[in-house]
Write a protein that holds these residues in place. Structure first.
Motif, PDB file in Angstrom:
ATOM      1  N   THR A 152      69.471 -50.640  13.176  1.00 31.37           N
ATOM      2  CA  THR A 152      68.641 -49.875  12.142  1.00 31.37           C
ATOM      3  C   THR A 152      67.466 -49.426  12.688  1.00 31.37           C
ATOM      4  OG1 THR A 152      69.445 -51.404  10.130  1.00 31.37           O
ATOM      5  CG2 THR A 152      67.864 -50.046   9.868  1.00 31.37           C
ATOM      6  N   ALA A 153      66.740 -49.829  13.447  1.00 33.88           N
ATOM      7  CA  ALA A 153      65.368 -49.423  14.147  1.00 33.88           C
ATOM      8  C   ALA A 153      65.762 -48.203  14.912  1.00 33.88           C
ATOM      9  CB  ALA A 153      64.669 -50.399  15.030  1.00 33.88           C
ATOM     10  N   ALA A 154      66.907 -48.413  15.986  1.00 31.02           N
ATOM     11  CA  ALA A 154      67.387 -47.219  16.843  1.00 31.02           C
ATOM     12  C   ALA A 154      67.859 -45.821  15.916  1.00 31.02           C
ATOM     13  CB  ALA A 154      68.672 -47.568  17.629  1.00 31.02           C
ATOM     14  N   MET A 155      68.485 -46.298  14.628  1.00 28.04           N
ATOM     15  CA  MET A 155      68.908 -45.039  13.969  1.00 28.04           C
ATOM     16  C   MET A 155      67.797 -44.531  13.407  1.00 28.04           C
ATOM     17  SD  MET A 155      71.622 -45.800  10.463  1.00 28.04           S
ATOM     18  CE  MET A 155      70.030 -46.646   9.694  1.00 28.04           C
ATOM     19  N   SER A 156      66.764 -45.384  12.804  1.00 28.87           N
ATOM     20  CA  SER A 156      65.637 -44.730  12.118  1.00 28.87           C
ATOM     21  C   SER A 156      64.902 -44.045  12.973  1.00 28.87           C
ATOM     22  CB  SER A 156      64.800 -45.795  11.567  1.00 28.87           C
ATOM     23  OG  SER A 156      65.457 -46.709  10.709  1.00 28.87           O
ATOM     24  N   VAL A 157      64.382 -44.350  14.130  1.00 25.36           N
ATOM     25  CA  VAL A 157      63.610 -43.422  15.287  1.00 25.36           C
ATOM     26  C   VAL A 157      64.442 -42.433  15.621  1.00 25.36           C
ATOM     27  CG1 VAL A 157      62.756 -43.528  17.301  1.00 25.36           C
ATOM     28  CG2 VAL A 157      62.363 -45.545  15.826  1.00 25.36           C
ATOM     29  N   GLY A 158      65.848 -42.401  15.857  1.00 22.98           N
ATOM     30  CA  GLY A 158      66.525 -41.521  16.443  1.00 22.98           C
ATOM     31  C   GLY A 158      66.775 -40.439  15.391  1.00 22.98           C
ATOM     32  N   THR A 159      66.897 -40.748  14.128  1.00 26.12           N
ATOM     33  CA  THR A 159      67.301 -39.908  12.904  1.00 26.12           C
ATOM     34  C   THR A 159      65.884 -38.885  12.789  1.00 26.12           C
ATOM     35  OG1 THR A 159      68.767 -41.151  12.070  1.00 26.12           O
ATOM     36  CG2 THR A 159      67.660 -39.631  10.663  1.00 26.12           C
ATOM     37  N   ILE A 160      64.794 -39.602  12.688  1.00 25.85           N
ATOM     38  CA  ILE A 160      63.769 -38.852  12.347  1.00 25.85           C
ATOM     39  C   ILE A 160      63.132 -38.086  13.633  1.00 25.85           C
ATOM     40  CG2 ILE A 160      61.183 -39.063  12.127  1.00 25.85           C
ATOM     41  CD1 ILE A 160      62.743 -39.775   9.647  1.00 25.85           C
ATOM     42  N   GLY A 161      63.513 -38.599  14.871  1.00 24.51           N
ATOM     43  CA  GLY A 161      63.039 -37.783  16.186  1.00 24.51           C
ATOM     44  C   GLY A 161      64.133 -36.786  16.101  1.00 24.51           C
ATOM     45  N   PHE A 162      65.416 -36.681  15.940  1.00 25.51           N
ATOM     46  CA  PHE A 162      66.201 -35.631  16.048  1.00 25.51           C
ATOM     47  C   PHE A 162      65.772 -34.658  14.812  1.00 25.51           C
ATOM     48  CE2 PHE A 162      70.231 -33.552  14.475  1.00 25.51           C
ATOM     49  CZ  PHE A 162      70.849 -33.195  15.703  1.00 25.51           C
ATOM     50  N   SER A 163      65.524 -34.950  13.685  1.00 28.57           N
ATOM     51  CA  SER A 163      65.144 -33.884  12.731  1.00 28.57           C
ATOM     52  C   SER A 163      63.892 -33.045  13.376  1.00 28.57           C
ATOM     53  CB  SER A 163      64.847 -34.440  11.488  1.00 28.57           C
ATOM     54  OG  SER A 163      63.683 -35.277  11.407  1.00 28.57           O
ATOM     55  N   ILE A 164      63.022 -33.633  13.904  1.00 25.13           N
ATOM     56  CA  ILE A 164      61.723 -32.996  14.147  1.00 25.13           C
ATOM     57  C   ILE A 164      62.003 -32.096  15.592  1.00 25.13           C
ATOM     58  CG2 ILE A 164      59.531 -33.451  15.472  1.00 25.13           C
ATOM     59  CD1 ILE A 164      59.282 -36.092  13.735  1.00 25.13           C
TER      60      ILE A 164
END
Length: 307
Positions: A152-164
């Motif tokens: 969940t931590a990796a998904m959260s950071v990755g999803t937000i970072g990917f959008s930016i």
């Protein structure tokens, strides 16, 4: 719609059917959702201190080293941490949690090394960000249902970072585009955070935060877009009332109030009217939020997975 039973009501039903005794039901209700021993917490603290020291030594050791040497060292750290994580994942509960900490460390080291390699290959920084954060998001999606918190931590950071990174790649000068991407990423995390994954609160909290940030970026871009935080906040708050998630309720309420202030200051010229509208809105939101927060706190979610 029929209201879901609380944990206490479910336990009382089991007691009435003779499946549990009253004492067993009380013990279950009073048991914490998760617990950490003092030894485990001290281990994490000591590990963090050691990690900081090791990083400091590596910085000194590789002060004059080539970027290739640094990338190689990071890959070695990633492999070592990954192997240790895999070995510990079949151990006790404490070791399993520690293995997930190592898993995140391995991902960070691997991402850093890969970023260096791609940068030396003259790849555009936005593309590097898209590739690395996209990989983290995919890994997190694959792991979030099987891990306690690392997925969940990796998904959260990755999803937000990917959008930016993706919005910067398409048009780094568009505030509305960047805000929209963050808003969509935040909303996606909120939705995933309502499913049966490890550490649902991490996804919901991160998603709620970026719903606020994204909608505020959209709302501050143009005069016509001022109500964006109101709309996003109202939807988030309404969803929070359904699942009774405090983080969604607070974020939604804040978003609505901030949007109201932005819109009122832009669209209403009379100072007295501005103050009255803002006060009235705040009182309404405060009343609704208080009622829903009481329901959220008093109704644990049976069967939900946590870190």
């Amino acid at each position: 719609m029929e209201q879901d039973k609380t944990q206490r009501q479910l336990l009382d039903d089991l007691v009435a059917r003779g499946i549990l005794s009253a004492d067993q039901a009380d013990n279950i209700e009073d048991a914490p959702r998760w617990s950490f021993s003092v030894r485990e917490l001290v281990t994490y603290l000591a590990s963090l201190i050691i990690a900081v020291g090791v990083i400091r030594l590596l910085v000194l050791a590789f002060d004059d080293a080539s970027v290739g040497t640094i990338a190689t060292a990071l890959y070695i750290v990633a492999v070592a941490a990954g192997v240790a994580s895999w070995k510990l994942s079949s151990g006790s509960e404490i070791m399993q949690r520690f293995s997930e900490v190592l898993e995140l460390g391995a991902m960070g080291a691997a991402a850093g090394a890969t970023g260096i390699v791609l940068d030396q290959a003259d790849m555009k920084s936005e593309w590097i960000g898209v590739l690395l954060t996209g990989a983290a998001a995919v890994w997190g999606v694959l792991r979030c249902t099987r891990s306690r918190f690392s997925g969940t931590a990796a998904m959260s950071v990755g999803t937000i970072g990917f959008s930016i990174a993706l919005s910067a790649l398409i048009n780094s000068d568009s505030q509305i585009l960047g805000g929209t991407f963050m808003l969509v990423a935040g909303a996606s995390l909120v939705v995933v955070g309502t499913q049966r994954i490890g550490a649902q609160q991490i996804a919901r909290a991160a998603g709620s935060l970026f719903v606020i940030i994204g909608s505020m970026n959209i709302g501050s871009a143009e005069d016509w877009s001022r109500p964006a935080p109101i709309i996003a906040g109202a939807i988030l708050f309404a969803a929070g009332t359904v699942v009774l998630a405090p983080e969604m309720l607070v974020a939604g309420a804040f978003c609505v109030v901030a949007g109201v202030v932005m819109t009122v200051m832009e669209w209403i010229n009379n100072d007295m009217a501005q103050g009255l509208v803002i006060i009235a809105t705040g009182l309404v939101v405060l009343g609704v939020l208080s009622a829903q927060m009481r329901r959220a706190v008093n109704r644990p979610t049976p069967g939900a997975r946590v870190a």
